[in-house]
Design a protein around this motif. Structure first.
Motif, mmCIF file in Angstrom:
data_model
loop_
_atom_site.group_PDB
_atom_site.id
_atom_site.type_symbol
_atom_site.label_atom_id
_atom_site.label_comp_id
_atom_site.label_asym_id
_atom_site.label_seq_id
_atom_site.Cartn_x
_atom_site.Cartn_y
_atom_site.Cartn_z
ATOM 1 N N ASP A 49 82.321 -54.847 -10.940
ATOM 2 C CA ASP A 49 83.147 -53.774 -10.373
ATOM 3 C C ASP A 49 82.450 -53.084 -9.207
ATOM 4 N N ARG A 50 81.172 -53.436 -8.986
ATOM 5 C CA ARG A 50 80.439 -52.875 -7.849
ATOM 6 C C ARG A 50 80.157 -53.926 -6.768
ATOM 7 N N ASP A 51 80.774 -55.090 -6.872
ATOM 8 C CA ASP A 51 80.539 -56.154 -5.890
ATOM 9 C C ASP A 51 80.937 -55.707 -4.489
ATOM 10 N N ASN A 52 80.023 -55.865 -3.537
ATOM 11 C CA ASN A 52 80.386 -55.608 -2.142
ATOM 12 C C ASN A 52 81.010 -56.865 -1.538
ATOM 13 N N ARG A 53 81.314 -56.833 -0.272
ATOM 14 C CA ARG A 53 81.989 -57.956 0.359
ATOM 15 C C ARG A 53 81.163 -59.232 0.314
ATOM 16 N N ASP A 54 79.861 -59.114 0.532
ATOM 17 C CA ASP A 54 79.003 -60.298 0.500
ATOM 18 C C ASP A 54 78.927 -60.893 -0.902
ATOM 19 N N GLN A 55 78.820 -60.039 -1.909
ATOM 20 C CA GLN A 55 78.762 -60.533 -3.286
ATOM 21 C C GLN A 55 80.074 -61.203 -3.682
ATOM 22 N N TYR A 56 81.179 -60.622 -3.277
ATOM 23 C CA TYR A 56 82.485 -61.232 -3.524
ATOM 24 C C TYR A 56 82.566 -62.608 -2.882
ATOM 25 N N ALA A 57 82.127 -62.713 -1.618
ATOM 26 C CA ALA A 57 82.198 -63.982 -0.900
ATOM 27 C C ALA A 57 81.275 -65.020 -1.532
ATOM 28 N N HIS A 58 80.070 -64.612 -1.931
ATOM 29 C CA HIS A 58 79.137 -65.555 -2.553
ATOM 30 C C HIS A 58 79.700 -66.079 -3.871
ATOM 31 N N PHE A 59 80.341 -65.214 -4.631
ATOM 32 C CA PHE A 59 80.885 -65.581 -5.936
ATOM 33 C C PHE A 59 82.082 -66.524 -5.819
ATOM 34 N N LEU A 60 83.008 -66.232 -4.942
ATOM 35 C CA LEU A 60 84.288 -66.936 -4.945
ATOM 36 C C LEU A 60 84.532 -67.852 -3.746
ATOM 37 N N LEU A 61 83.883 -67.623 -2.651
ATOM 38 C CA LEU A 61 84.237 -68.353 -1.430
ATOM 39 C C LEU A 61 83.194 -69.373 -1.007
ATOM 40 N N GLN A 62 81.996 -69.323 -1.576
ATOM 41 C CA GLN A 62 80.976 -70.314 -1.246
ATOM 42 C C GLN A 62 81.071 -71.486 -2.215
ATOM 43 N N THR A 63 81.129 -72.704 -1.686
ATOM 44 C CA THR A 63 81.306 -73.877 -2.528
ATOM 45 C C THR A 63 80.868 -75.123 -1.784
ATOM 46 N N HIS A 64 80.416 -76.121 -2.557
ATOM 47 C CA HIS A 64 80.118 -77.441 -2.007
ATOM 48 C C HIS A 64 81.114 -78.480 -2.505
ATOM 49 N N VAL A 65 82.143 -78.035 -3.209
ATOM 50 C CA VAL A 65 83.123 -78.961 -3.782
ATOM 51 C C VAL A 65 84.508 -78.657 -3.219
ATOM 52 N N ASP A 66 85.510 -79.396 -3.679
ATOM 53 C CA ASP A 66 86.874 -79.252 -3.167
ATOM 54 C C ASP A 66 87.553 -78.076 -3.855
ATOM 55 N N SER A 67 87.372 -76.893 -3.274
ATOM 56 C CA SER A 67 87.907 -75.666 -3.863
ATOM 57 C C SER A 67 89.140 -75.210 -3.091
ATOM 58 N N ARG A 68 90.069 -74.633 -3.810
ATOM 59 C CA ARG A 68 91.311 -74.142 -3.208
ATOM 60 C C ARG A 68 91.532 -72.678 -3.575
ATOM 61 N N LEU A 69 92.036 -71.923 -2.630
ATOM 62 C CA LEU A 69 92.374 -70.525 -2.853
ATOM 63 C C LEU A 69 93.895 -70.403 -2.810
ATOM 64 N N ILE A 70 94.455 -69.936 -3.906
ATOM 65 C CA ILE A 70 95.913 -69.815 -4.037
ATOM 66 C C ILE A 70 96.269 -68.348 -4.190
ATOM 67 N N GLU A 71 97.162 -67.865 -3.355
ATOM 68 C CA GLU A 71 97.642 -66.492 -3.518
ATOM 69 C C GLU A 71 99.087 -66.524 -4.020
ATOM 70 N N PHE A 72 99.424 -65.528 -4.798
ATOM 71 C CA PHE A 72 100.754 -65.410 -5.391
ATOM 72 C C PHE A 72 101.364 -64.091 -4.929
ATOM 73 N N ARG A 73 102.523 -64.184 -4.311
ATOM 74 C CA ARG A 73 103.206 -62.994 -3.809
ATOM 75 C C ARG A 73 104.596 -62.885 -4.412
ATOM 76 N N GLU A 74 105.006 -61.632 -4.557
ATOM 77 C CA GLU A 74 106.354 -61.320 -5.033
ATOM 78 C C GLU A 74 107.003 -60.414 -3.995
ATOM 79 N N ASN A 75 108.071 -60.932 -3.363
ATOM 80 C CA ASN A 75 108.718 -60.197 -2.267
ATOM 81 C C ASN A 75 107.713 -59.788 -1.194
ATOM 82 N N GLY A 76 106.778 -60.683 -0.928
ATOM 83 C CA GLY A 76 105.780 -60.453 0.109
ATOM 84 C C GLY A 76 104.568 -59.654 -0.334
ATOM 85 N N ILE A 77 104.592 -59.096 -1.546
ATOM 86 C CA ILE A 77 103.491 -58.266 -2.042
ATOM 87 C C ILE A 77 102.496 -59.138 -2.793
#
Length: 242
Positions: A129-157
């Motif tokens: 709950d205290r992750d800064n932007r770099d910690q968030y990116a290291h946790f979820l966006l750094q990868t050496h494999v075939d990773s996909r990011l999927i977003e789910f929106r409802e009426n654009g939200i």
């Protein structure tokens, strides 16, 4: 049985971490076994590691390796055998208006803001709950494999974001976060059901869910997806949940 002496896994080295406090069971001490170097863990190698009970956090590939505890069980859903139960069918109907879209695996302020709200509401005091932007990116966006990011929106939200890894024999569910104001709306359940459907579309046999711990409330939701297979003594078996 998955053998870590098989090529290319034999090219990796494994070390055990120092003891640390368990995040899931009170008054327990944990250790992890870590596979290195990370740059040698390509998609096929990672898939073999997942079948051997490993998981990743960013480019950090690990599995529980505790001295006196084996409560963490790697689990997966055999896609062809899963049938949605009544509450899962209700979740599908409730979220029929959600639109899923794959987006580039990159930092978006809107995603990070949702992540912060989710952690603050759902995991207060857990550290993330205290992750800064770099910690968030290291946790979820750094990868050496075939990773996909999927977003789910409802009426654009923006309602939910999922990160998944695409493996030769299935999908590994990495992490999902969602609007905490909709915590009672079964968004997490819907995310797993959506991933199962993607497996079906791609004719992939398994959805890997990481670890299940019988005594952990945080892990209890995984037992709702039956049948559930667990890796026990090097072999995958259907678990007796009830």
């Amino acid at each position: 049985m998955t053998d870590l002496n098989d090529l290319p896994l034999m090219l990796l080295q494994y070390y055990t971490t120092a003891p640390y406090g368990c995040s899931y069971l009170p008054n327990r001490i944990a250790r992890s076994q870590v596979a290195t170097p990370s740059h040698l863990i390509d998609n096929d190698t990672y898939s073999n590691l997942v079948r051997a009970g490993f998981r990743r956090s960013g480019v950090f590939t690990y599995r529980p390796y505790c001295d006196a505890c084996n409560e963490c069980v790697p689990v997966r859903i055999p896609v062809s055998l899963h049938l949605a139960n009544r509450s899962q069918r209700r979740a599908l109907v409730r979220h029929a208006d959600l639109v899923a879209r794959q987006v580039p695996l990159a930092f978006l302020e809107e995603h990070y803001a949702l992540y912060q709200r989710y952690q603050a509401e759902r995991h207060t005091g857990g550290g993330m709950d205290r992750d800064n932007r770099d910690q968030y990116a290291h946790f979820l966006l750094q990868t050496h494999v075939d990773s996909r990011l999927i977003e789910f929106r409802e009426n654009g939200i923006l309602r939910m974001v999922s990160i998944v890894d695409m493996l030769p024999d299935g999908i590994s569910s990495v992490y999902t976060f969602y609007d905490p104001e909709l915590a009672q709306a079964s968004l997490g359940t819907y995310a797993i059901l959506w991933q199962l459907e993607l497996c079906r579309e791609l004719t992939l046999p398994y959805l890997y869910l990481g670890y299940w711990i019988r005594g952990s409330r945080k892990m209890a939701y995984k037992a709702n997806f039956l049948p559930l297979e667990g890796l026990l003594h090097g072999e995958w078996h259907t678990l007796a949940i009830k």
